[in-house]
Each structure stands twice: as C-alpha cells, then as structure tokens.
Design an enzyme around this catalytic site. Structure first.
Site, short mmCIF file in Angstrom:
data_model
loop_
_atom_site.label_atom_id
_atom_site.label_comp_id
_atom_site.label_asym_id
_atom_site.label_seq_id
_atom_site.Cartn_x
_atom_site.Cartn_y
_atom_site.Cartn_z
N MET A 152 19.52 -25.00 22.92
CA MET A 152 20.45 -25.65 23.85
C MET A 152 21.40 -26.56 23.07
O MET A 152 21.46 -27.78 23.30
CB MET A 152 19.67 -26.44 24.91
CG MET A 152 18.88 -25.58 25.87
SD MET A 152 19.97 -24.55 26.89
CE MET A 152 19.95 -23.02 26.00
N HIS A 153 22.16 -25.91 22.17
CA HIS A 153 23.03 -26.66 21.24
C HIS A 153 23.84 -27.76 21.94
O HIS A 153 23.85 -28.91 21.52
CB HIS A 153 24.04 -25.71 20.59
CG HIS A 153 23.45 -24.55 19.89
ND1 HIS A 153 22.81 -24.66 18.69
CD2 HIS A 153 23.42 -23.22 20.20
CE1 HIS A 153 22.41 -23.46 18.28
NE2 HIS A 153 22.77 -22.58 19.19
N ASP A 154 24.56 -27.37 22.99
CA ASP A 154 25.57 -28.28 23.54
C ASP A 154 24.99 -29.43 24.36
O ASP A 154 25.70 -30.39 24.67
CB ASP A 154 26.58 -27.49 24.39
CG ASP A 154 27.50 -26.64 23.52
OD1 ASP A 154 27.59 -26.90 22.31
OD2 ASP A 154 28.14 -25.72 24.06
#
Ligand code: BDR
Ligand code: CA
Length: 314
Positions: free
Chosen positions: A239-241
């Site tokens: 969930m990079h962002d």
C-alpha cells in the site's frame, strides 16, 4: 491542531486507498485540495477517478484540480497492467457528477498555499510523478516559505519496481523529481524501502468485502492488484501511497535516515534512480548537505491494523 495537507495524485488503486485513508482522518488532517497528474493512467482517467472518489468518500467540498497532462520532458507511461485500463482495477467508476475546479493545477495550488492565513503552512503529499510539484516550485519559488514539508511516495534506496534501479513515480518524471529534491523544502521520502513493508493480505481484502458497500469497492480494486503482473502469486500487496498519510498521523511508528539525494536523469538503465547518485546512501562520503529524510522501517503490523481501521470507518 489539524495539519493542512494537499494531495497530488494519479489514482491508481493504491492512490484510491490512500485517499480513503486520508478522508477518514480529517480529525487530524485538513485536506485543502487534490491535484491530479498523469501517471498510472492518462490525465483524463485519473482526474475522473479523483472526482469520483471524492464523491464516494463524501468529500465533495474538497477542490479537485486537473494537473499536468505529461511529464516535464518525457512521454507519459501509464501502467494499466498494474492499475487496470480505468485505473481502479475491477472498479469501473461512473462518470462523476461533480465538476472540476476550472483553474489549472500548479496555479491553483499556488493560490491555495499563498492564501493560507497568517503563519499557516501546507504539507504537500505527492503520491504520483512529481510534475505538478516541480511546476509549482519552479514557477513560484517564493511559495517554498509557506510549505512545511513534502512527504512523498517515490524512490528507493535499493532496487526499483518499474526498472531494476528505479521506482515508478520518480522514473516517470525524473527531471521533476530532481527539481523537487533540490528545492530546499524539507522532504520525507516514503520509498520502496519502507512501502514494500506496508502490506495488505487477502485476509484483509476478504474483511473489506464483508463490510459495507464502500469497502466492497476497495476490495474490488485490490483484487485486481492481486491478479496483476506486479503481485500475482504473492501473498500480499504493498500500500505504497498510504504510507505518507500514516507517517503524518504517527511519525514515531517509522524510522529513517537523512541522506544526500539526487535523481538520475539519464536515458539509460539508471533513469529515475535515487539510490547511489552521490555515493551517500551507505557511505556518507559527500560533503553536500543532506536534503532528504529517507524512511527505512515501520511497525508493519501497526500499519496494516491502522490502515484497515480507517478503511472500515466508511
Ligand atoms: C507508485 O507507483 C504507482 O503505480 C503507485 O500508485 C505508487 O504511487 C509505487 O511505485
Ligand atoms: Ca500513485
């Protein structure tokens, strides 16, 4: 005291989840606006997605402005194989009912920051290519004084994800990224070093599926991620962002190091690389001032739990 934030985004599956996490945190974060940027999909698609998402999440009062259509000098490089043809995986958004703010991205963003009352400052949270932020800082350099910090998703101190050496957001517009990194504004880099530890598993997706109708939309997006070439066969998706937002909510759950950072703006296999340009990451051999705080570690169990708790608030 709520922190003023501006979200710059290219939704994007993990952008959508991140925006949802931010909109579920308005007790702590004051979302002053959203600008879109060509990245994961074309500017038309990501802008429609941003409008649709704000409707879905009950944030219609938040301005959405259309930003840059293409990187500063490179060609756009959408990644439909990761985010889908419409940018949100298996979710095909309806045409949004709400309309865009008519002003253009960087100019509108400039006004929004300039007009903050008194000593108030803006925290910029870019979670796509850095084109709009570079245009803002390049066109209106004095505005830096009213920017508290830039907490961005991008880069990697180790290997990349779009190429062996580069992370997608930085690779997509390396010239913009380099301008931002050298701007003098304090920067927190939430790169792959930390974001690859910030995961959701199929177990969480199933929980989302069983919750309300909005969570079911999140689950449909995330299922596409699981099926995409980026994650197929892996047990979890990154969930990079969401990382910059959760960092802003609880910095003490993260750790990092200050480094000298440059972006490689070549056309070769080092395009967009943020790791060893100054030889400083590992060995600190340079005399140059350290310009970026690179996040390296996180309480990963806390991250998953905290993100899920916010997604369940809808
Ligand atoms: C970044 O690239 C994009 O595809 C994601 O939305 C994220 O911002 C991860 O490298
Ligand atoms: Ca993104």
């Amino acid at each position: 005291m709520r922190r003023n934030i501006w979200i710059d985004t290219d939704p994007g599956i993990d952008d959508a989840i991140a925006i949802a996490a931010a909109f579920a945190s308005t007790d702590r974060l004051k979302i002053c606006g959203i600008s879109t940027v060509a990245g994961n999909q074309t500017i038309d698609i990501v802008t429609d997605n941003a409008l649709w998402l704000t409707e879905l999440l009950g944030g219609k009062e938040v301005s959405v402005v259309r930003g840059a259509e293409h990187p500063l000098i490179r060609r756009p490089h959408p990644v439909g194989r990761v985010h889908g043809e419409h940018g949100l995986g298996y979710v095909i958004p309806d045409k949004p009912a709400r309309t865009l703010t008519s002003a253009q991205g960087a100019a509108f963003l400039y006004q929004a920051i300039r007009d903050l009352p008194g000593e108030e400052k803006m925290t910029l949270v870019p979670i796509g290519p850095l084109t709009n932020i570079a245009l803002l800082l390049g066109t209106y350099p004095k505005i830096r004084q009213k920017i508290d910090q830039i907490v961005l998703m991008g880069g990697s101190a180790r290997e990349g994800n779009i190429t062996a050496t580069a992370e997608y957001n930085i690779w997509a517009d390396p010239e913009a990224a380099e301008m931002v990194f050298q701007s003098g504004v304090p920067i927190v880099m939430c790169g792959l070093d930390v974001t690859m530890k910030c995961l959701l598993t199929m177990e969480e997706i199933l929980k989302l599926k069983k919750a309300g109708p909005i969570q079911q939309q999140f689950a449909r997006m995330l299922e596409f991620y699981f099926d995409s070439t980026a994650y197929r066969g892996k047990g979890s998706v990154a969930m990079h962002d969401s990382v910059p937002f959760l960092y802003l909510l609880q910095e003490e759950k993260f750790s990092g190091e200050h480094h000298v950072m440059h972006v490689s703006c070549t056309e070769d296999s080092c395009r967009g690389m943020t790791c060893v340009c100054d030889g400083a990451y590992t060995y600190s051999q340079t005399e140059k001032p350290q310009n970026v705080y690179v996040l390296k570690d996180v309480d990963a169990a806390w991250f998953t739990q905290e993100l899920m708790e916010r997604l369940m608030r809808y």
